[in-house]
Design a protein around this motif. Structure first.
Motif, PDB file in Angstrom:
ATOM      1  N   GLY A 113       0.786  -1.237   0.000  1.00 14.30           N
ATOM      2  CA  GLY A 113       0.000   0.000   0.000  1.00 14.30           C
ATOM      3  C   GLY A 113       0.814   1.281   0.000  1.00 14.30           C
ATOM      4  O   GLY A 113       0.511   2.214  -0.750  1.00 14.30           O
ATOM      5  N   LEU A 114       1.844   1.318   0.829  1.00 18.10           N
ATOM      6  CA  LEU A 114       2.625   2.554   0.954  1.00 18.10           C
ATOM      7  C   LEU A 114       3.318   2.915  -0.358  1.00 18.10           C
ATOM      8  O   LEU A 114       3.337   4.084  -0.767  1.00 18.10           O
ATOM      9  N   ASP A 173       6.687  -5.612   4.704  1.00 18.77           N
ATOM     10  CA  ASP A 173       5.649  -4.611   4.724  1.00 18.77           C
ATOM     11  C   ASP A 173       5.268  -4.462   6.192  1.00 18.77           C
ATOM     12  O   ASP A 173       4.983  -5.452   6.841  1.00 18.77           O
ATOM     13  N   THR A 174       5.281  -3.254   6.700  1.00 17.47           N
ATOM     14  CA  THR A 174       4.890  -2.953   8.090  1.00 17.47           C
ATOM     15  C   THR A 174       5.648  -3.705   9.192  1.00 17.47           C
ATOM     16  O   THR A 174       5.130  -3.834  10.279  1.00 17.47           O
ATOM     17  N   ASP A 197       6.297   7.958   5.585  1.00 17.15           N
ATOM     18  CA  ASP A 197       6.632   7.150   6.762  1.00 17.15           C
ATOM     19  C   ASP A 197       7.976   7.611   7.332  1.00 17.15           C
ATOM     20  O   ASP A 197       8.537   8.613   6.888  1.00 17.15           O
ATOM     21  N   HIS A 205      10.780   6.127   7.056  1.00  9.49           N
ATOM     22  CA  HIS A 205      11.947   5.593   6.330  1.00  9.49           C
ATOM     23  C   HIS A 205      12.947   6.673   5.924  1.00  9.49           C
ATOM     24  O   HIS A 205      14.143   6.420   5.957  1.00  9.49           O
ATOM     25  N   HIS A 256       1.854   5.802   8.570  1.00  2.00           N
ATOM     26  CA  HIS A 256       1.022   4.834   7.851  1.00  2.00           C
ATOM     27  C   HIS A 256       0.607   3.636   8.693  1.00  2.00           C
ATOM     28  O   HIS A 256       0.034   2.694   8.152  1.00  2.00           O
ATOM     29  N   THR A 257       0.933   3.630   9.958  1.00  2.53           N
ATOM     30  CA  THR A 257       0.564   2.443  10.745  1.00  2.53           C
ATOM     31  C   THR A 257       0.613   2.727  12.236  1.00  2.53           C
ATOM     32  O   THR A 257       1.380   3.573  12.683  1.00  2.53           O
ATOM     33  N   ASN A 297      -6.292   8.828   2.332  1.00  2.00           N
ATOM     34  CA  ASN A 297      -5.658   8.337   1.103  1.00  2.00           C
ATOM     35  C   ASN A 297      -6.600   8.404  -0.100  1.00  2.00           C
ATOM     36  O   ASN A 297      -7.818   8.494   0.059  1.00  2.00           O
ATOM     37  N   TYR A 342      -3.013  -9.360  10.829  1.00  2.00           N
ATOM     38  CA  TYR A 342      -4.027  -8.343  11.140  1.00  2.00           C
ATOM     39  C   TYR A 342      -5.028  -8.168   9.994  1.00  2.00           C
ATOM     40  O   TYR A 342      -6.134  -7.692  10.196  1.00  2.00           O
ATOM     41  N   ALA A 360      -4.374   1.068   8.682  1.00  2.60           N
ATOM     42  CA  ALA A 360      -4.371   2.528   8.753  1.00  2.60           C
ATOM     43  C   ALA A 360      -5.411   3.114   7.802  1.00  2.60           C
ATOM     44  O   ALA A 360      -6.221   3.962   8.187  1.00  2.60           O
ATOM     45  N   SER A 361      -5.384   2.667   6.560  1.00  2.00           N
ATOM     46  CA  SER A 361      -6.385   3.142   5.605  1.00  2.00           C
ATOM     47  C   SER A 361      -6.861   1.999   4.721  1.00  2.00           C
ATOM     48  O   SER A 361      -8.041   1.664   4.683  1.00  2.00           O
ATOM     49  N   THR A 400      -6.109   0.872   0.545  1.00  2.00           N
ATOM     50  CA  THR A 400      -6.387   1.587  -0.700  1.00  2.00           C
ATOM     51  C   THR A 400      -6.975   0.613  -1.715  1.00  2.00           C
ATOM     52  O   THR A 400      -7.695   1.020  -2.625  1.00  2.00           O
TER      53      THR A 400
HETATM   54  C1  Z15 Z   1       2.576  -0.105   4.188  1.00  2.05           C
HETATM   55  O1  Z15 Z   1       2.264  -0.563   2.973  1.00  2.05           O
HETATM   56  C2  Z15 Z   1       1.614   0.512   4.982  1.00  2.05           C
HETATM   57  C3  Z15 Z   1       1.973   0.987   6.215  1.00  2.05           C
HETATM   58  C4  Z15 Z   1       3.275   0.851   6.654  1.00  2.05           C
HETATM   59  O2  Z15 Z   1       3.622   1.311   7.860  1.00  2.05           O
HETATM   60  C5  Z15 Z   1       4.228   0.247   5.851  1.00  2.05           C
HETATM   61 CL1  Z15 Z   1       5.819   0.103   6.421  1.00  2.05          CL
HETATM   62  C6  Z15 Z   1       3.883  -0.235   4.632  1.00  2.05           C
HETATM   63  C7  Z15 Z   1       0.240   0.696   4.419  1.00  2.05           C
HETATM   64  C8  Z15 Z   1      -0.896   0.508   5.410  1.00  2.05           C
HETATM   65  O3  Z15 Z   1      -0.825  -0.767   5.990  1.00  2.05           O
HETATM   66  C9  Z15 Z   1      -2.228   0.697   4.668  1.00  2.05           C
HETATM   67  O4  Z15 Z   1      -3.309   0.621   5.565  1.00  2.05           O
HETATM   68  C10 Z15 Z   1      -2.261   2.046   3.968  1.00  2.05           C
HETATM   69  O5  Z15 Z   1      -3.398   2.159   3.160  1.00  2.05           O
HETATM   70  C11 Z15 Z   1      -1.035   2.220   3.116  1.00  2.05           C
HETATM   71  O6  Z15 Z   1       0.144   2.016   3.862  1.00  2.05           O
HETATM   72  C12 Z15 Z   1      -0.952   3.610   2.493  1.00  2.05           C
HETATM   73  O7  Z15 Z   1      -1.127   4.600   3.456  1.00  2.05           O
END
Ligand code: Z15
Length: 816
Positions: free
Chosen positions: A121-122, A274-275, A323, A325, A361-362, A468, A557, A657-658, A660
């Motif tokens: 997603g990010l 991811d996350t 984020d 990063h 983002h999380t 988003n 999750y 978080a969102s 997409t």
């Molecule tokens: C990632 O893809 C997302 C959050 C993160 O902290 C990392 Cl490291 C990677 C995602 C979220 O899980 C998602 O809910 C959101 O829609 C997306 O980022 C874009 O904001």
């Protein structure tokens, strides 16, 4: 366009394609071959964009305007060719040109490899935002890393995920413009040395460093038919000459080549988590490499405008941190301003805070980045000093405002002490930025009231929300040409750059003729997908069944397990004949698991094992099918989403978080079954409660259950269908050759407390799925709901998101 003109442009395009095949690729244009002509077309399209790109970049200089720097370690742009063709408005021309060579444009498009420079997603969000910046004419740049290896290539072998290397640049990409002469020197390691300047003040300099070069590689991002082309600059690591010479002089040839290769490893591979960051040294090196190169570029551009003072830096430069990063940027800009430009600490800090803004983002605790003090101190010794100084001044300030609150100091500090000393990158990003945003209303509220509550108290107004969005160009116009055409036939094409126009479709929601055309389009898309699945997997699926899709990264999750429990429940009902009749479904799963995330990988195996049992059981016939599509990526999403009836957005409330993907489905007319999480809440708000399948505990329920008293075992004991499904998993029904194989999954639910509340939501989920089936049996009702979903999705255009960032955070306006 008049016919002769268009013939002329087709003819000149054909000439260009053949010229490129012969003179750029050095291949014989006869007979026309798909692979060569694909590249010939790429170069011809590229030629037509380059002029616009040069002009756009020049116009930034001419208007001395504030620019936005979108810094992201990940981008997932998807295939470029069709995106460029449509941006230029030359689809028909291209179709005709290649048809004249006996080729098919849609087949040529399939030749392109997906640039997988992101996880999920990010990274995809960053690319939607690039598209919208270009379309909205926001003067901006994307900055990132040109990884040699993108996200791994996933195959499924005996039901298990296998990872393959994605060497996407093996055959040079026509889209990557390497600026071989354009390099910056990047330093690492060494030490920070104190010295006295001519005025007798103590100063610091970073010495005895190792270095590597960052080479600029550019990719064009065009706006939709507006002549605006934004630049995405990705850095590639190249060893320095010094590095080599030193060894060569010692006569150590092999050593020289080896250290050259090692230093170039920085941009070798994308980290596939991811996350959940893994804290690896090379990853920090990537982050600083990309930050240091980007800031040299930003400063070069700033200096070109001949400013008298750095005070106007924030009027020229807005930096968005995607984020944490790139959060080391804050220490890097301080280092440049204080050590190199000799600004006072106070002035430099004010500039920093006015320059940066940070998107979180999380809220998952395991996803919040920290780096050990030891590692930062070793790799970036001067930056660690700066971070300590930022922290010292910050805690001083907090101490004065809240005397005696040691607890507060501990919770706000940049340094966590509980697990060895660790730098909390989110805290650095928060205090170094003027604005922090979450990515959906609920998520932003959680940031303010739970995760960063103390910061919100300290800096009222700093936290905000930008929900988003997704680009309608890729996710409707390009991915779903049939639906786009139908929409265009009743409301015109305005929606392509102003998605709110889709609301005009609502008037047709109950129109039987329009409904029929809507259904025909959806049926056509489902047939196309069925053909793709047959080709890819050799599995036949029936387009008349309900297409139910759960496609996203595999993570606990996101609760793929909850979906699997539903599938097993349906399976048991069919086998026992306990339902009089069943609405036939095809379940689609797709997604990658982080290579080190064992539980997620086991979930993939379970999905495949359940699929094998269900698909192979003659008692089930056509009523239930499960397919797992390997190697989920942007272009696969473009094939799946337009064919979906039902979109699974079933994360534990408060944890996504969102999302997409949820938006992409609803935009294409799929109905959502989902929890009150992330952007689901806002989607439901606009499409209407009646047009959304809601279930499950709320975020507040989740918070309460996590505070104590939740007993999954009791739920298991009291729900017969659930118990049966879980028992089948744990006793080896789906893994007869290894009965204990899936124990860890059942253990996480029963023995280890079911942190993601799968059992707590099971009954409501299954009940809501029954309502889904019932609605699906009423085509007029379902079609109405589907049309109303599409009609009401205008809010979720990334154009809207980008304009909110521009107005409220970056303070930039579109170029005229
Ligand atoms: C990632 O893809 C997302 C959050 C993160 O902290 C990392 Cl490291 C990677 C995602 C979220 O899980 C998602 O809910 C959101 O829609 C997306 O980022 C874009 O904001």
């Amino acid at each position: 366009m008049t016919a002769p003109e268009s013939n002329q442009s087709v003819e000149s395009l054909k000439d260009d394609i053949q010229r490129h095949v012969a003179l750029t690729l050095g291949s014989d244009p006869f007979p026309p071959r798909k692979g060569r002509y694909y590249l010939g077309l790429c170069y011809s399209v590229r030629d037509r964009l380059l002029g616009q790109w040069l002009e756009t970049q020049r116009s930034y200089y001419d208007s001395i305007t504030k620019r936005v720097y979108y810094m992201s370690l990940e981008f997932l742009p998807g295939r470029f060719l069709m995106n460029y063709i449509q941006a230029l408005g030359m689809e028909e021309e291209c179709r005709e040109a290649v048809r004249d060579f006996g080729l098919d444009l849609d087949e040529l498009l399939e030749e392109e490899w997906n640039p997988g420079l992101g996880n999920g997603g990010l990274g995809r969000l960053a690319s939607c935002y690039m598209d919208s910046m270009a379309t909205c004419r926001i003067p901006g740049y994307g900055y990132g890393i040109l990884y040699d290896y993108g996200i791994f290539y996933q195959t499924i072998v005996n039901g298990y995920q296998h990872e393959g290397a994605d060497n996407w640049l093996r055959q040079d990409s026509p889209w990557v413009l390497r600026r071989g002469h354009f390099m910056f020197l990047i330093n690492f390691y060494g030490r920070s040395e104190a010295y006295e300047d001519s005025a007798g003040h103590e100063r610091f300099r970073w010495v005895d460093t190792e270095s590597v070069m960052a080479m600029a590689c550019d990719i064009m991002v065009p706006g939709h038919q507006n002549g605006h082309v934004t630049n995405m600059r990705l850095w590639k690591a190249i060893s320095t000459r010094d590095f080599e010479l030193e060894h060569f002089n010692r006569g150590d040839y092999i050593g020289a080549v080896q250290s050259k290769v090692e230093s170039e490893n920085i941009s070798k591979v994308l980290y596939p988590n991811d996350t959940s960051p893994r804290g690896k040294e090379l990853r920090l090196r990537q982050q600083y490499f990309f930050v240091a190169a980007t800031f040299q570029d930003i400063l070069r551009r700033f200096r070109k405008n001949n400013y008298s003072s750095f005070d106007c830096f924030p009027d020229q430069v807005a930096v968005q941190l995607n984020d944490t990063h790139p959060a080391i940027s804050i220490a890097e800009l301080m280092r440049i301003l204080v050590d190199e430009e000799s600004l006072t600490w106070e002035t430099a800090w004010t500039i920093c805070q006015k320059t940066f803004s940070y998107t979180n983002h999380t809220v998952l605790p395991e996803a919040l980045e920290t780096w050990s003090v030891e590692l930062i101190g070793r790799m970036l010794p001067r930056h660690l000093q700066i971070i300590f100084e930022i922290n010292r001044r910050f805690l001083d300030d907090v101490g004065k405002r809240f005397p005696g609150r040691v607890d507060l100091l501990r919770s706000l500090s940049l340094i966590a002490e509980d697990n060895g000393k660790q730098v909390r990158m989110a805290h650095l990003a928060i205090i170094g930025s003027h604005t922090v945003n979450g990515v959906a209303e609920l998520h932003s509220k959680i940031l303010k009231t739970r995760l960063f509550k103390d910061f919100d108290n300290l800096y009222p107004g700093k936290f905000t929300n930008v929900t988003n969005g997704i680009t309608p160009r890729r996710w409707l116009m390009q991915a779903n040409p049939a639906l786009s055409e139908l929409i265009g036939s009743v409301i015109g094409d305005e929606w392509i750059h102003d998605l709110s126009h889709l609301s005009e479709l609502a008037a047709y929601a109950d129109d039987p003729e329009f409904q029929q055309r809507w259904q025909e389009v959806r049926k056509r898309n489902k047939k196309l997908l069925a053909r793709y699945v047959l080709r890819k997997l050799g599995v036949g699926i029936n387009p008349a069944t309900l297409f139910d899709m759960h496609i996203k990264r595999i993570h606990e999750y996101k609760r793929q397990i909850l979906n699997v429990l539903h599938v097993i429940t349906l399976y048991n009902r069919i086998r026992s004949g306990s339902v009089a009749h069943h609405v036939p479904r095809t379940l689609f799963f797709a997604g990658k698991a982080a290579p080190g995330y064992m539980q997620a990988k086991l979930i993939i195996k379970l999905i495949n094992a359940v699929g094998q049992a269900v698909n192979g059981d003659p008692a089930v016939g056509n009523d239930l099918r499960v397919v797992f599509l390997p190697n989920y990526c942007v272009s696969q999403a473009e094939k799946l989403i337009p064919a979906a009836d039902l979109s699974e957005q079933i994360s534990t409330a408060g944890m996504e978080a969102s999302g997409t993907g949820n938006m992409k489905f609803a935009l294409n007319g799929a109905l959502t079954i989902g929890t009150l999480d992330g952007a689901n809440i806002e989607i439901r708000e606009v499409v209407g409660e009646d047009n959304f399948f809601l279930f499950g505990h709320t975020e507040e329920d989740v918070h309460r259950l996590h505070s104590g008293g939740y007993d999954p075992v009791q739920i298991y004991e009291s729900n017969i269908e659930l118990k049966k499904a879980l028992d089948m998993i744990s006793t080896g029904f789906f893994s007869p050759e290894a009965p204990g194989l899936f124990r860890p999954i059942v253990d996480s639910l029963l023995a280890h407390g079911d942190y993601y509340l799968v059992l707590a939501d099971y009954a409501k989920y299954v009940a809501e799925q029954a309502r889904v089936s019932k609605c699906y049996e009423d085509p007029a009702l379902w079609t109405r709901m589907s049309i109303l979903n599409t009609a009401n999705m205008g809010k979720f255009s990334s154009d809207r998101s980008i304009m909110e960032y521009a107005r409220n955070i970056w303070k930039v306006s579109p170029l005229t």
